[in-house]
Design a protein around this motif. Sequence first.
Motif, PDB file in Angstrom:
ATOM      1  N   LEU A   6       0.855  -1.187   0.000  1.00 39.45           N
ATOM      2  CA  LEU A   6       0.000   0.000   0.000  1.00 39.45           C
ATOM      3  C   LEU A   6       0.888   1.233   0.000  1.00 39.45           C
ATOM      4  CD1 LEU A   6      -3.078   0.696   0.178  1.00 39.45           C
ATOM      5  CD2 LEU A   6      -2.771   0.892   2.650  1.00 39.45           C
ATOM      6  N   TYR A   7       0.457   2.243  -0.763  1.00 37.40           N
ATOM      7  CA  TYR A   7       1.238   3.463  -0.890  1.00 37.40           C
ATOM      8  C   TYR A   7       0.328   4.680  -0.791  1.00 37.40           C
ATOM      9  CZ  TYR A   7       4.767   0.314  -2.763  1.00 37.40           C
ATOM     10  OH  TYR A   7       5.659  -0.712  -2.917  1.00 37.40           O
ATOM     11  N   ALA A   8       0.866   5.749  -0.253  1.00 38.21           N
ATOM     12  CA  ALA A   8       0.230   7.057  -0.383  1.00 38.21           C
ATOM     13  C   ALA A   8       0.842   7.695  -1.628  1.00 38.21           C
ATOM     14  CB  ALA A   8       0.500   7.914   0.849  1.00 38.21           C
ATOM     15  N   LYS A   9       0.006   7.925  -2.654  1.00 38.29           N
ATOM     16  CA  LYS A   9       0.491   8.383  -3.946  1.00 38.29           C
ATOM     17  C   LYS A   9       0.168   9.865  -4.139  1.00 38.29           C
ATOM     18  CE  LYS A   9       1.974   6.947  -7.210  1.00 38.29           C
ATOM     19  NZ  LYS A   9       1.241   6.398  -8.351  1.00 38.29           N
ATOM     20  N   SER A  10       1.155  10.598  -4.669  1.00 32.54           N
ATOM     21  CA  SER A  10       0.955  12.016  -4.940  1.00 32.54           C
ATOM     22  C   SER A  10       0.754  12.295  -6.428  1.00 32.54           C
ATOM     23  CB  SER A  10       2.153  12.816  -4.419  1.00 32.54           C
ATOM     24  OG  SER A  10       3.351  12.384  -5.036  1.00 32.54           O
ATOM     25  N   HIS A  11       0.609  11.229  -7.233  1.00 33.32           N
ATOM     26  CA  HIS A  11       0.354  11.344  -8.670  1.00 33.32           C
ATOM     27  C   HIS A  11      -0.182  10.001  -9.141  1.00 33.32           C
ATOM     28  CE1 HIS A  11       3.937   8.906  -9.122  1.00 33.32           C
ATOM     29  NE2 HIS A  11       4.671   9.817  -8.479  1.00 33.32           N
ATOM     30  N   SER A  12      -0.381   9.858 -10.451  1.00 27.99           N
ATOM     31  CA  SER A  12      -0.901   8.592 -10.984  1.00 27.99           C
ATOM     32  C   SER A  12       0.043   7.953 -12.002  1.00 27.99           C
ATOM     33  CB  SER A  12      -2.278   8.821 -11.626  1.00 27.99           C
ATOM     34  OG  SER A  12      -3.243   9.164 -10.653  1.00 27.99           O
ATOM     35  N   TYR A  13       1.310   8.334 -11.956  1.00 31.26           N
ATOM     36  CA  TYR A  13       2.274   7.729 -12.866  1.00 31.26           C
ATOM     37  C   TYR A  13       2.611   6.296 -12.430  1.00 31.26           C
ATOM     38  CZ  TYR A  13       3.125  12.415 -14.732  1.00 31.26           C
ATOM     39  OH  TYR A  13       2.962  13.648 -15.312  1.00 31.26           O
ATOM     40  N   GLY A  14       2.940   5.460 -13.408  1.00 28.93           N
ATOM     41  CA  GLY A  14       3.434   4.126 -13.115  1.00 28.93           C
ATOM     42  C   GLY A  14       2.397   3.141 -12.633  1.00 28.93           C
ATOM     43  N   GLU A  15       1.113   3.383 -12.969  1.00 26.38           N
ATOM     44  CA  GLU A  15       0.038   2.533 -12.454  1.00 26.38           C
ATOM     45  C   GLU A  15      -0.613   1.663 -13.522  1.00 26.38           C
ATOM     46  OE1 GLU A  15      -2.707   4.960 -10.258  1.00 26.38           O
ATOM     47  OE2 GLU A  15      -1.105   5.951  -9.133  1.00 26.38           O
ATOM     48  N   TYR A  16      -0.800   2.173 -14.720  1.00 26.70           N
ATOM     49  CA  TYR A  16      -1.373   1.446 -15.859  1.00 26.70           C
ATOM     50  C   TYR A  16      -2.875   1.180 -15.731  1.00 26.70           C
ATOM     51  CZ  TYR A  16       3.567   0.831 -16.753  1.00 26.70           C
ATOM     52  OH  TYR A  16       4.906   1.076 -16.954  1.00 26.70           O
ATOM     53  N   VAL A  17      -3.501   1.709 -14.710  1.00 26.11           N
ATOM     54  CA  VAL A  17      -4.963   1.794 -14.629  1.00 26.11           C
ATOM     55  C   VAL A  17      -5.235   3.284 -14.505  1.00 26.11           C
ATOM     56  CG1 VAL A  17      -7.044   1.237 -13.332  1.00 26.11           C
ATOM     57  CG2 VAL A  17      -5.237  -0.478 -13.577  1.00 26.11           C
ATOM     58  N   PHE A  18      -5.741   3.883 -15.543  1.00 29.86           N
ATOM     59  CA  PHE A  18      -5.662   5.334 -15.669  1.00 29.86           C
ATOM     60  C   PHE A  18      -6.825   6.048 -14.992  1.00 29.86           C
ATOM     61  CE2 PHE A  18      -3.533   3.519 -19.453  1.00 29.86           C
ATOM     62  CZ  PHE A  18      -2.236   3.873 -19.097  1.00 29.86           C
ATOM     63  N   ASP A  19      -6.485   6.935 -14.074  1.00 30.02           N
ATOM     64  CA  ASP A  19      -7.513   7.744 -13.396  1.00 30.02           C
ATOM     65  C   ASP A  19      -7.199   9.239 -13.510  1.00 30.02           C
ATOM     66  OD1 ASP A  19      -5.306   7.886 -11.734  1.00 30.02           O
ATOM     67  OD2 ASP A  19      -6.398   7.450  -9.881  1.00 30.02           O
ATOM     68  N   TRP A  20      -6.435   9.607 -14.545  1.00 31.10           N
ATOM     69  CA  TRP A  20      -6.097  11.022 -14.732  1.00 31.10           C
ATOM     70  C   TRP A  20      -7.351  11.873 -14.911  1.00 31.10           C
ATOM     71  CZ3 TRP A  20      -1.375  12.360 -13.545  1.00 31.10           C
ATOM     72  CH2 TRP A  20      -0.322  11.465 -13.719  1.00 31.10           C
ATOM     73  N   ALA A  21      -8.354  11.354 -15.613  1.00 31.92           N
ATOM     74  CA  ALA A  21      -9.584  12.127 -15.823  1.00 31.92           C
ATOM     75  C   ALA A  21     -10.314  12.341 -14.505  1.00 31.92           C
ATOM     76  CB  ALA A  21     -10.496  11.409 -16.819  1.00 31.92           C
ATOM     77  N   TRP A  22     -10.243  11.369 -13.613  1.00 27.60           N
ATOM     78  CA  TRP A  22     -10.866  11.525 -12.306  1.00 27.60           C
ATOM     79  C   TRP A  22     -10.160  12.635 -11.524  1.00 27.60           C
ATOM     80  CZ3 TRP A  22     -11.270   5.728 -10.348  1.00 27.60           C
ATOM     81  CH2 TRP A  22     -11.941   4.974 -11.320  1.00 27.60           C
ATOM     82  N   ALA A  23      -8.836  12.597 -11.541  1.00 30.00           N
ATOM     83  CA  ALA A  23      -8.060  13.622 -10.836  1.00 30.00           C
ATOM     84  C   ALA A  23      -8.343  15.004 -11.411  1.00 30.00           C
ATOM     85  CB  ALA A  23      -6.566  13.299 -10.930  1.00 30.00           C
ATOM     86  N   ASP A  24      -8.473  15.091 -12.732  1.00 27.23           N
ATOM     87  CA  ASP A  24      -8.762  16.380 -13.375  1.00 27.23           C
ATOM     88  C   ASP A  24     -10.140  16.901 -12.965  1.00 27.23           C
ATOM     89  OD1 ASP A  24      -8.159  18.475 -15.430  1.00 27.23           O
ATOM     90  OD2 ASP A  24      -9.938  17.604 -16.367  1.00 27.23           O
ATOM     91  N   ALA A  25     -11.119  15.999 -12.879  1.00 27.41           N
ATOM     92  CA  ALA A  25     -12.462  16.419 -12.460  1.00 27.41           C
ATOM     93  C   ALA A  25     -12.442  16.959 -11.033  1.00 27.41           C
ATOM     94  CB  ALA A  25     -13.431  15.240 -12.566  1.00 27.41           C
ATOM     95  N   TYR A  26     -11.723  16.288 -10.152  1.00 27.50           N
ATOM     96  CA  TYR A  26     -11.582  16.793  -8.778  1.00 27.50           C
ATOM     97  C   TYR A  26     -10.970  18.200  -8.799  1.00 27.50           C
ATOM     98  CZ  TYR A  26     -12.713  12.653  -5.921  1.00 27.50           C
ATOM     99  OH  TYR A  26     -13.364  11.627  -5.279  1.00 27.50           O
ATOM    100  N   HIS A  27      -9.872  18.350  -9.564  1.00 27.47           N
ATOM    101  CA  HIS A  27      -9.164  19.632  -9.611  1.00 27.47           C
ATOM    102  C   HIS A  27     -10.071  20.753 -10.120  1.00 27.47           C
ATOM    103  CE1 HIS A  27      -5.854  22.433 -10.139  1.00 27.47           C
ATOM    104  NE2 HIS A  27      -6.245  22.629 -11.391  1.00 27.47           N
ATOM    105  N   ARG A  28     -10.845  20.460 -11.176  1.00 26.09           N
ATOM    106  CA  ARG A  28     -11.710  21.483 -11.757  1.00 26.09           C
ATOM    107  C   ARG A  28     -12.813  21.915 -10.788  1.00 26.09           C
ATOM    108  NH1 ARG A  28     -14.516  19.416 -15.350  1.00 26.09           N
ATOM    109  NH2 ARG A  28     -13.642  17.346 -15.750  1.00 26.09           N
ATOM    110  N   HIS A  29     -13.137  21.066  -9.836  1.00 22.98           N
ATOM    111  CA  HIS A  29     -14.160  21.412  -8.849  1.00 22.98           C
ATOM    112  C   HIS A  29     -13.556  21.840  -7.505  1.00 22.98           C
ATOM    113  CE1 HIS A  29     -16.670  19.238 -11.754  1.00 22.98           C
ATOM    114  NE2 HIS A  29     -17.677  19.916 -11.245  1.00 22.98           N
ATOM    115  N   GLY A  30     -12.243  22.075  -7.508  1.00 23.45           N
ATOM    116  CA  GLY A  30     -11.588  22.578  -6.314  1.00 23.45           C
ATOM    117  C   GLY A  30     -11.481  21.567  -5.196  1.00 23.45           C
ATOM    118  N   VAL A  31     -11.451  20.271  -5.534  1.00 25.67           N
ATOM    119  CA  VAL A  31     -11.353  19.209  -4.530  1.00 25.67           C
ATOM    120  C   VAL A  31     -10.028  18.484  -4.724  1.00 25.67           C
ATOM    121  CG1 VAL A  31     -12.435  17.129  -3.585  1.00 25.67           C
ATOM    122  CG2 VAL A  31     -13.858  18.929  -4.590  1.00 25.67           C
TER     123      VAL A  31
END
Length: 380
Positions: free
Chosen positions: A75-100
């Motif tokens: 288990l890791y606390a991750k500060s990005h989504s690199y090196g995972e190969y299951v892509f959740d960049w769009a999820w992170a972007d949606a959070y960012h656009r809503h200030g979360v």
Amino acid sequence: MTYRTGVLSSLHEAGADAWTALLARQAPGTDPNPFLSYAFLHALHESGSASAKTGWQPHYLALWDGDELAAAMPLYAKSHSYGEYVFDWAWADAYHRHGVEYYPKLLSAIPFTPVTGPRLLARDDAARAALVDALCTLQRASGLSSTHVLYPPQEQAAQLEAAGFMLRSNVQFHWLNQGYEDFDAFLATLEHKKRKNIRAERRKVLDAGVTLRRVPAVEATEADWRFFYRCYKNTYAEHHSSPYLNLDFFQRVGATMPQNILLVFAERAGRPIAASLLVHTADTLYGRYWGAIEHVPCLHFETAYYQPLEFCIERGIGTFEGGAQGEHKMARGFLPTRTWSAHWLAHPAFADAIERFLARESGGIEAYMDELNERNPFKT
């Protein structure tokens, strides 16, 4: 049963012997998954490839029964989504656009390794259930945005789904050994066009004056490792990115788990020009890394697929997992296989939106699998 729970910032805290003993209990009678071995994970951390500095803060969850390690998970606390190969960049972007805040997040995975394997390591079913409960408690107490478990086997994915996680599936391509006597016997099972193309690809490499050398890591020299790393780095340079792993990592795994590693070198005019690295057990071969310092048509296929396939046939290895993505593998005898991930999100509105997204995506994956199965490369 009451377990003592801990969150580990280093595998040292679990201990090599305890971790190895727990891993050995996951699939009695078969070789343990090499990517979950203490040697592999420890090399990732000690080399600095997967560390707090690179955005992979170890946060291993462990349960003890007295002095015995009864259950644990990477288990890791991750500060990005690199090196995972299951892509959740769009999820992170949606959070960012809503200030979360989306990062940091909790992630159970083998860094930089899209390979299915147990994520809920436990001595028995009761300890595994307690580990899932402990994970749910940790994710709620942490205040982090989400928890993600990547590439668990299907039965563990189902157990996480029962605990409130949302499941996501994807597709990889795996080759299955049907007891082939040799490479030609394998080719004989393919459609004529596929068989002809493979022979043509291999002939191009031979006609270019290239010879191949398979080197078990127990026989690899320092020069072999340095040349392989040069090739590995060059692959990333050609894609204008930086490598995830460093030479220290490869030297560590070469020294501590050489029985699991095969290197393939391509040479021309007496000098090496390309290399690939594969990880294996007695049952499974995993395609991992490749690179070249000279371009030769079809050399990638020879070093990363055909030489490993010959190795599987010679050793009686049952499965060759080709790694993430790559429909081109089907033309070389690999078949589509489902993979899984499990996701929990703290924010109710985002969790609802992502659940609806995953339902739509799942339908697309089902249709994609049907399409791929219609393109089976083997003779009808």
